[in-house]
Design a protein around this motif. Sequence first.
Motif, mmCIF file in Angstrom:
data_model
loop_
_atom_site.group_PDB
_atom_site.id
_atom_site.type_symbol
_atom_site.label_atom_id
_atom_site.label_comp_id
_atom_site.label_asym_id
_atom_site.label_seq_id
_atom_site.Cartn_x
_atom_site.Cartn_y
_atom_site.Cartn_z
ATOM 1 N N LYS A 17 0.828 -1.203 0.000
ATOM 2 C CA LYS A 17 0.000 0.000 0.000
ATOM 3 C C LYS A 17 0.865 1.256 0.000
ATOM 4 C CE LYS A 17 -3.638 -2.359 2.452
ATOM 5 N NZ LYS A 17 -4.972 -2.176 2.000
ATOM 6 N N GLY A 18 0.318 2.338 -0.560
ATOM 7 C CA GLY A 18 0.975 3.638 -0.534
ATOM 8 C C GLY A 18 2.266 3.712 -1.327
ATOM 9 N N LYS A 19 3.256 4.443 -0.788
ATOM 10 C CA LYS A 19 4.541 4.661 -1.475
ATOM 11 C C LYS A 19 5.286 3.353 -1.704
ATOM 12 C CE LYS A 19 5.136 9.364 0.162
ATOM 13 N NZ LYS A 19 5.960 10.292 0.925
ATOM 14 N N GLU A 20 5.153 2.443 -0.783
ATOM 15 C CA GLU A 20 5.804 1.136 -0.917
ATOM 16 C C GLU A 20 5.260 0.388 -2.142
ATOM 17 O OE1 GLU A 20 6.184 -2.988 1.636
ATOM 18 O OE2 GLU A 20 5.589 -1.157 2.682
ATOM 19 N N ALA A 21 3.967 0.579 -2.444
ATOM 20 C CA ALA A 21 3.335 -0.082 -3.584
ATOM 21 C C ALA A 21 3.955 0.371 -4.901
ATOM 22 C CB ALA A 21 1.835 0.191 -3.583
ATOM 23 N N LEU A 22 4.268 1.663 -5.024
ATOM 24 C CA LEU A 22 4.851 2.181 -6.258
ATOM 25 C C LEU A 22 6.215 1.561 -6.525
ATOM 26 C CD1 LEU A 22 4.728 4.075 -8.668
ATOM 27 C CD2 LEU A 22 5.696 5.855 -7.228
ATOM 28 N N LYS A 23 7.085 1.546 -5.534
ATOM 29 C CA LYS A 23 8.414 0.949 -5.713
ATOM 30 C C LYS A 23 8.300 -0.532 -6.062
ATOM 31 C CE LYS A 23 10.668 4.056 -2.459
ATOM 32 N NZ LYS A 23 11.288 4.173 -1.150
ATOM 33 N N TRP A 24 7.375 -1.199 -5.414
ATOM 34 C CA TRP A 24 7.235 -2.637 -5.616
ATOM 35 C C TRP A 24 6.689 -2.979 -6.994
ATOM 36 C CZ3 TRP A 24 2.863 -6.095 -5.409
ATOM 37 C CH2 TRP A 24 3.228 -7.431 -5.335
ATOM 38 N N ILE A 25 5.669 -2.233 -7.485
ATOM 39 C CA ILE A 25 5.091 -2.526 -8.804
ATOM 40 C C ILE A 25 6.110 -2.241 -9.905
ATOM 41 C CG2 ILE A 25 3.946 -0.304 -9.234
ATOM 42 C CD1 ILE A 25 2.398 -3.668 -10.076
ATOM 43 N N ILE A 26 6.948 -1.228 -9.732
ATOM 44 C CA ILE A 26 7.993 -0.948 -10.721
ATOM 45 C C ILE A 26 8.980 -2.110 -10.786
ATOM 46 C CG2 ILE A 26 9.990 0.530 -11.206
ATOM 47 C CD1 ILE A 26 8.238 2.899 -10.230
ATOM 48 N N SER A 27 9.395 -2.625 -9.654
ATOM 49 C CA SER A 27 10.334 -3.765 -9.654
ATOM 50 C C SER A 27 9.665 -5.018 -10.219
ATOM 51 C CB SER A 27 10.880 -4.024 -8.251
ATOM 52 O OG SER A 27 9.887 -4.535 -7.398
ATOM 53 N N LEU A 28 8.376 -5.184 -9.980
ATOM 54 C CA LEU A 28 7.642 -6.330 -10.523
ATOM 55 C C LEU A 28 7.571 -6.243 -12.044
ATOM 56 C CD1 LEU A 28 6.112 -8.821 -9.474
ATOM 57 C CD2 LEU A 28 4.045 -7.456 -9.484
ATOM 58 N N TYR A 29 7.290 -5.043 -12.577
ATOM 59 C CA TYR A 29 7.265 -4.852 -14.027
ATOM 60 C C TYR A 29 8.629 -5.147 -14.641
ATOM 61 C CZ TYR A 29 2.611 -2.984 -14.919
ATOM 62 O OH TYR A 29 1.276 -2.837 -15.113
ATOM 63 N N GLU A 30 9.690 -4.673 -14.010
ATOM 64 C CA GLU A 30 11.041 -4.934 -14.522
ATOM 65 C C GLU A 30 11.338 -6.428 -14.514
ATOM 66 O OE1 GLU A 30 13.409 -2.433 -12.014
ATOM 67 O OE2 GLU A 30 13.030 -0.659 -13.248
ATOM 68 N N GLN A 31 10.888 -7.130 -13.486
ATOM 69 C CA GLN A 31 11.089 -8.578 -13.377
ATOM 70 C C GLN A 31 10.417 -9.314 -14.540
ATOM 71 O OE1 GLN A 31 9.754 -10.132 -9.591
ATOM 72 N NE2 GLN A 31 9.425 -12.155 -10.450
ATOM 73 N N TYR A 32 9.266 -8.827 -14.998
ATOM 74 C CA TYR A 32 8.534 -9.458 -16.094
ATOM 75 C C TYR A 32 8.875 -8.865 -17.455
ATOM 76 C CZ TYR A 32 5.693 -12.445 -13.172
ATOM 77 O OH TYR A 32 5.276 -13.428 -12.323
ATOM 78 N N GLY A 33 9.828 -7.944 -17.523
ATOM 79 C CA GLY A 33 10.252 -7.372 -18.801
ATOM 80 C C GLY A 33 9.244 -6.403 -19.389
ATOM 81 N N LEU A 34 8.454 -5.755 -18.546
ATOM 82 C CA LEU A 34 7.461 -4.790 -19.018
ATOM 83 C C LEU A 34 7.991 -3.370 -18.846
ATOM 84 C CD1 LEU A 34 4.351 -6.408 -17.333
ATOM 85 C CD2 LEU A 34 4.813 -6.318 -19.778
ATOM 86 N N PRO A 35 7.666 -2.460 -19.778
ATOM 87 C CA PRO A 35 8.096 -1.072 -19.611
ATOM 88 C C PRO A 35 7.351 -0.436 -18.439
ATOM 89 C CG PRO A 35 6.732 -1.300 -21.570
ATOM 90 C CD PRO A 35 6.942 -2.680 -21.019
#
Length: 136
Positions: A17-35
Motif C-alpha cells: 500500500k501507498g509509497k511502498e506499492a509504487l516501488k514494488w510494482i515498478i520492480s515487478l514490471y522490470e522482473q517481467y520485462g514490461l516497460p
Amino acid sequence: MRFPKDMAKREGAIVKKGKEALKWIISLYEQYGLPVGLLPFQELIEVGYVERTGYMWVVQEKRIEHKFKMIGKLAIYDAEMSGYLEKKRIRKLKGMKARELGIDARSSSTTRPLGSSGSKPLAASPSPSPSRPLPP
C-alpha cells in the motif's frame, strides 16, 4: 468492478500500500520485462500480486485519462485494474480502454515485442486479435 481479493489473499497474495506499492510494482514490471510506463501509477492505494498464478491488481485514487500525443490516441485507466502478468505481457487486462475513432476498444492484453527496448508505446488490442506495436 470487484476483484477476487479474498481468493487472492487465500492464495498467498503479496499486498503493498501507498509509497511502498509504487516501488514494488515498478520492480515487478522490470522482473517481467514490461516497460514501467505501460500503465500509469498515480496516487496508488493498493497493489496486490499472487506469484503462483501471476494475478495482479492495482487500486488508485481515481480514474486516469491519458492522451498519447505522438499517436493522438486516448487511453482511459479505471481506478481499479487487474490482469495476469506473464513474461513481456499482461493477459486478461481489465480496467483499461483505448479509444480509436470514437469507438471503445476494450483491451484483453498488452504485450512488449521481442527485442523491444520499451521506448515505443504499445497497442492494446481488442479481445479477438493479438497485440501489436503501434506504427511510427
